[in-house]
Design an enzyme around this catalytic site. Structure first.
Site, PDB file in Angstrom:
ATOM      1  N   GLY A  86       0.813  -1.211   0.000  1.00 31.15           N
ATOM      2  CA  GLY A  86       0.000   0.000   0.000  1.00 31.15           C
ATOM      3  C   GLY A  86       0.843   1.256   0.000  1.00 31.15           C
ATOM      4  N   CYS A 142       0.795   5.937   0.629  1.00 27.35           N
ATOM      5  CA  CYS A 142      -0.618   6.317   0.599  1.00 27.35           C
ATOM      6  C   CYS A 142      -1.427   5.608   1.681  1.00 27.35           C
ATOM      7  CB  CYS A 142      -1.197   6.001  -0.774  1.00 27.35           C
ATOM      8  SG  CYS A 142      -2.979   6.159  -0.861  1.00 27.35           S
ATOM      9  N   ALA A 174       6.970  19.831   7.116  1.00 28.83           N
ATOM     10  CA  ALA A 174       6.192  19.356   5.968  1.00 28.83           C
ATOM     11  C   ALA A 174       6.428  20.307   4.802  1.00 28.83           C
ATOM     12  CB  ALA A 174       4.705  19.286   6.328  1.00 28.83           C
ATOM     13  N   ALA A 230      -1.479   9.842  -5.641  1.00 28.01           N
ATOM     14  CA  ALA A 230      -1.689   8.394  -5.727  1.00 28.01           C
ATOM     15  C   ALA A 230      -2.493   8.017  -6.968  1.00 28.01           C
ATOM     16  CB  ALA A 230      -2.401   7.904  -4.475  1.00 28.01           C
ATOM     17  N   HIS A 264     -31.240  17.496  -6.061  1.00 28.00           N
ATOM     18  CA  HIS A 264     -31.470  18.562  -5.083  1.00 28.00           C
ATOM     19  C   HIS A 264     -31.955  17.920  -3.784  1.00 28.00           C
ATOM     20  CE1 HIS A 264     -32.609  22.431  -3.453  1.00 28.00           C
ATOM     21  NE2 HIS A 264     -33.764  21.880  -3.058  1.00 28.00           N
TER      22      HIS A 264
END
Lengths: 474, 525
Positions: free
Chosen positions: A44, A47, A275, A326, A450
């Site tokens: 995996g 991700c 990050a 991904a 709707h």
């Protein structure tokens, strides 16, 4: 070959079992190719294990807590208590379920699974070193190889990840206690998503960003909605500040930053989450042996068949270049395998959608207005503010908008930017429209349910045509 | 309607063929399956049949031209379909198109006579960034059909390309990019596409150049002018393709753009490279025709010559060659052969030394089976043959051929002589069948027949050894302490060192020599 190696052979060797790799492997199995998938860590990839899935699990969980605590306007009074350790445990169960599922699907499709770290040993050979002492290695000869080794977080100089004071996104998703305070270095999408999670859990979040805006990859008005909302959660932004060093202080750390003028600022917190982006993993592959050289950014250049400069070697996913998403890797994995199987496959998609799971979410696909202009189109733009969406109001989340960009001549839809609740889901309709060569009229004439958020798609398209009912036409 | 005909795969995986002769001319009526051309590959001459009932419209390859499989070589006007109307339209529109592009394309555009610029005239196919609006299913269909979707005129809203449009384009032969790529561009429809692509864009000679060059006779073609850009966007594989084809990617004409920069697709590279090659071929032909005097003559490297070359190359670069040389005193053999020659002649058989050598070799091969072997590289096994099929290298006017005398181990001297003579004669007359040159296990070549002593023969791959015989000459030799004249022959054994080592090669050669020195021992064999 190292003496003692066991050599086996395979038609298709895939290195990396992330979204690009495992999809390629399963498709190869479906196409009756003999396929071997080598993974060094967990099926995996980033991700499922350390990225999309765990972060979205935690985002959803924190939203539950946050929304409950903020629902007084709806007549709900709640003070949820969050057990982060239990939340992470729940997230881990989801991850286990999915990674286990990937493994089962691979096996069910006849994929040979090999655990270990692969590196090229020749034009048609890889050597796989099995983890653990004395586990040895094996050589695998292949007809075709697909490199799908993904990416890893970029470290900032002086901010090496230690898992304690300086953490990566991966570490952040595995914390068992909510930090009291957090300095987040980087206001890109990963920094913004995780900042939002921790701010909603009560962490005192400070973001330092070297550039002068949040989400610099997105248009100003899109980023502005998200930043403004983040500030409502108490996130403190400092732009133009480059993280330079840090030191321990008290029970936590102090992060020093430097601006363009050389002025130093200090930010104290329990931890720092770095990050600032991700870089492809190509340096572990001994690419020389197969005759490949990565580009300056470490990526492997590929053509529209996902093929590298070496005829029988393909690259998919993050290693094959931006955008590192991904779903792009998955499609590339399919195409690479189909090309190997001799099918007339190609990466001829017109656009790659992207989503940011901030609050509100961002969904984009195709061209912005300025990109359409640069490409030589005469763009026409239509917008629908979420404040005019009945469903958004009933959700209590009416910030943002849906914007569509189309070619004024023929009405072909060229792109869309959505900042709204569930923008990640809504953007899919525009993706389909672009791929189908749909026009504004096609979408406008399609009845939308709707009351849903999706109605805003139809309204934006009608707005571009000057036919919107629920907003003033531009 | 015009039907294109591409050179089919005439079998055995050949990639190209030489047009030996055209059996029809433009305007000739043809019936389905009627041969229209003779095409020679490196192995055979085959007839190419017409796929339709109709008439020959245009012949697109010269006699003597090498044509890759998949290239359009002839077009037919299909019976019962209106040809004139198409042509008229094409002519009118092509005139306009050429006017637009003449400065860019130069003389090449002039060959786009059949072109129709219909799609270009209404401009619907060219969107701002060259994007084609079509569903993924239509795109895939285009790839499957070998159709370049950028050349398809869409009939949907705003020019959107549907499955139907792609199929129509495929049926009309408007490919251009799929599969064979630039190998096409010769029919009216295809040139249409190419011309419509180039119009309105600067520096876009190439597509029409590629189409033009293959459409024109080689002698008339001229090198298409390169685009000469400073910067070109292209996929890595495309760059590699350009490199392999020996063309500068910045010279490849294109009308595609990405991010405002010229973008070159693989098809454009192929088309350009092909145009260049044909232009060069035309230059070559011009030189051969005497334009540049008689200082050089260029002979096409084709057919037999190329087959020989490929076989040599495959052998030399696959098997590590070592050659063992020696001399052998064949005085007795000369005497024996002299006696037997007359007996053989009485029986109508010419007896050379070769059958003796063949017999000696077979006897030695029995003793050293590793020399009568091949290396099966795929299964990584050495295959020792228990039968002895001896090839005899034969110089012919067309080049070196190697007829094989099967089962030489079970044949008499005269039997070997008779069969070998017959095969060699057939080889020289080029009437030998391919099967008669296959299946050898060991080869002998007589380089001394013309002169010379030693040579380094190339192993007849996948065999592992070949023996070359030098000339038999009288040389002084010491016999019983006295120098006497003796008949001496040199021998050179080349062998694949992967399978054989020098010791075995020498032992084998010694054994052959033993029989040649004492030919009466062959009576025991």
């Amino acid at each position: 070959m190292v003496v003692g190696d066991v050599t086996t052979g395979t038609d298709v060797l895939i290195i990396g079992a992330g979204p690009g790799g495992y999809v390629a492997a399963i498709r190869a199995g479906q196409l009756d190719l003999d396929v071997t998938l080598v993974e060094k860590e967990a099926y995996g990839g980033t991700c499922l294990n350390h990225g999309c899935i765990p972060s979205k699990a935690l985002i959803s969980a924190t939203d539950v807590a946050h929304d409950a605590s903020e629902a007084e306007a709806m007549g709900i009074h709640a003070d949820p208590a969050v057990d982060l350790s239990a939340m992470v445990g729940w997230k881990d169960e989801i991850v286990d379920q999915l990674t286990g599922g990937v493994e089962k699907l691979c096996k069910a499709n006849g994929v040979n699974l090999v655990e270990g770290r692969a590196e090229f040993a020749g034009e048609n050979t890889v050597r796989v070193a099995h983890s653990g002492e004395g586990q040895g290695s094996e050589s695998i000869e292949f007809e075709h190889a697909i490199v799908a080794t993904g990416s890893r977080p970029i470290e900032v100089p002086n901010f090496e990840f230690d898992g304690e004071h300086i953490i990566s996104s991966r570490d952040a998703l595995a914390l068992d206690e909510v930090p009291e305070s957090l300095v987040v270095v980087g206001a890109g999408y990963i920094g913004m998503e995780l900042s939002t999670v921790f701010a909603k859990l009560g962490t005192d979040v400070t973001i330092v960003e070297m550039l002068d805006s949040a989400l610099p990859a997105y248009e100003d008005d899109v980023a502005r909605v998200v930043k403004s909302r983040a500030e409502e959660f108490g996130i403190d932004f400092h732009f133009g500040e480059a993280a330079s060093e840090w030191e321990e202080s008290g029970g936590g750390i102090t992060v020093m930053t430097e601006n363009e003028d050389g002025e130093i600022a200090e930010f104290g917190a329990e931890k720092a989450l770095v990050a600032v982006g991700r870089e492809p993993v190509t340096d572990t592959l001994n690419l020389d042996a197969v005759g490949l050289e990565p580009s300056e950014g470490g990526f492997l250049d590929t053509d529209d068949r996902a093929r590298t400069d070496v005829e029988h070697v393909f690259a998919v996913g993050d290693v094959a270049g931006e955008p590192m998403l991904a779903h792009k890797g998955m499609k590339e994995g399919e195409v690479a395998t189909e090309v190997i199987a001799g099918e007339p496959a190609a990466l001829d998609y017109q656009s790659v959608p992207a989503a940011v799971f901030t609050d509100p979410e961002i969904g984009t696909v195709g061209m912005t207005e300025s990109e359409a202009e640069e490409a030589g189109f005469s763009p026409v733009v239509g917008e629908m503010p979420m404040q005019a969406s009945g469903r958004a109001l009933t959700l209590g989340e009416s910030e943002g908008f849906v914007r569509v960009v189309a070619d004024d001549d023929a009405g072909f839809i060229l792109g869309a930017q959505i900042v709204a609740p569930e923008a990640s889901e809504m953007i899919a309709e525009f993706g389909l429209a672009i791929e189908m060569g749909a026009t504004l009229e096609d979408v406008a004439a399609t009845i939308h349910t709707h009351p849903t958020l999706g109605e805003a798609v139809m309204e934006a398209v009608e707005n571009a045509q000057g036919k919107a009912i629920h907003t003033l036409n531009r | 309607m015009v039907r294109e005909f591409k050179l089919p795969d005439v079998g055995e995986g050949v990639a190209e063929g030489e047009i030996v002769s055209w059996l029809v001319e433009p305007g000739d009526a043809v019936e389905e399956d009627q041969p229209v051309a003779e095409v020679e590959t490196d192995k055979a001459v085959v007839d190419v049949p017409s796929p339709v009932n109709g008439s020959v419209k245009e012949i697109l390859a010269e006699e003597g031209e090498m044509v890759p499989v998949g290239n359009v070589i002839i077009t037919f006007a299909v019976e019962g379909e209106d040809e004139d109307e198409t042509d008229t339209t094409s002519q009118e529109e092509s005139t306009e198109t050429r006017t637009d592009t003449a400065t860019e394309t130069g003389p090449d555009a002039g060959t786009a006579d059949e072109a129709s610029a219909e799609t270009d005239q209404d401009g619907e196919m060219s969107t701002a960034d060259g994007r084609v609006f079509a569903a993924p299913s239509a795109r895939r269909l285009a790839r499957e059909q070998g159709v370049d979707i950028t050349t398809v005129e869409g009939s949907g809203p705003g020019g959107r390309v549907s499955d139907h449009d792609v199929r129509a384009a495929a049926e009309s032969g408007a490919s251009g990019a799929g599969g064979a790529g630039g190998d096409d561009g010769t029919s009216g429809d295809e040139v249409t596409s190419a011309v419509s692509d180039v119009s309105g864009e600067a520096g876009t000679a190439g597509e029409s150049g590629g189409a033009a060059a293959s459409g024109a006779s080689a002698a008339q073609a001229s090198a298409p002018s390169g685009a000469n850009r400073d910067r070109t966007l292209a996929a890595p594989a495309t760059r590699q393709l350009a490199e392999e084809a020996g063309v500068d990617i910045d010279d490849v004409p294109t009308d595609e753009e990405r991010d405002g920069e010229a973008f070159v697709a693989p098809e454009a590279v192929e088309a350009y490279a092909e145009a260049q090659q044909e232009a060069q071929a035309a230059d070559t032909a011009a030189v051969a025709a005497g334009e540049a005097g008689a200082q050089e003559e260029r002979i096409p490297y084709r057919g037999m010559r190329r087959t020989i070359g490929q076989q040599m190359e495959a052998s030399k670069f696959t098997a590590p060659h070592v050659t063992h040389h020696d001399e052998v005193d064949v005085t007795e053999l000369v005497e024996t052969r002299g006696e037997l020659k007359e007996v053989a002649a009485e029986r109508g058989i010419s007896l050379s030394y070769m059958p003796f050598v063949m017999k000696a070799c077979v006897a030695a091969l029995r003793e050293f089976p590793m020399v009568n072997a091949m290396l099966d590289e795929e299964s990584e096994e050495i295959v020792q043959k228990k039968y002895y099929n001896v090839g005899v290298a034969t110089a012919t006017d067309a080049g070196l051929m190697v007829p094989v005398v099967d089962d030489a181990g079970n044949k008499t001297l005269l039997g070997l002589a008779s069969e070998m003579n017959e095969l060699v004669e057939k080889a020289r007359e080029r009437s030998i069948a391919r099967e008669e040159m296959q299946g050898g296990t060991f080869t002998i070549t007589n380089v001394g027949a013309i002169g010379g002593e030693y040579a380094t023969p190339i192993v007849n791959h996948p065999e592992v050894a070949i023996l070359a015989l030098g000339a038999i000459k009288e040389k002084p030799r010491v016999v019983d302490g006295e120098v006497v004249p003796r008949h001496v022959m040199t021998v050179s054994l080349s062998f694949d060192h992967r399978v054989l080592d020098g010791a075995i090669a020498a032992q084998f050669t010694n054994k052959v020599e033993e029989y040649l020195e004492h030919p009466n021992r062959l009576l025991l064999e």
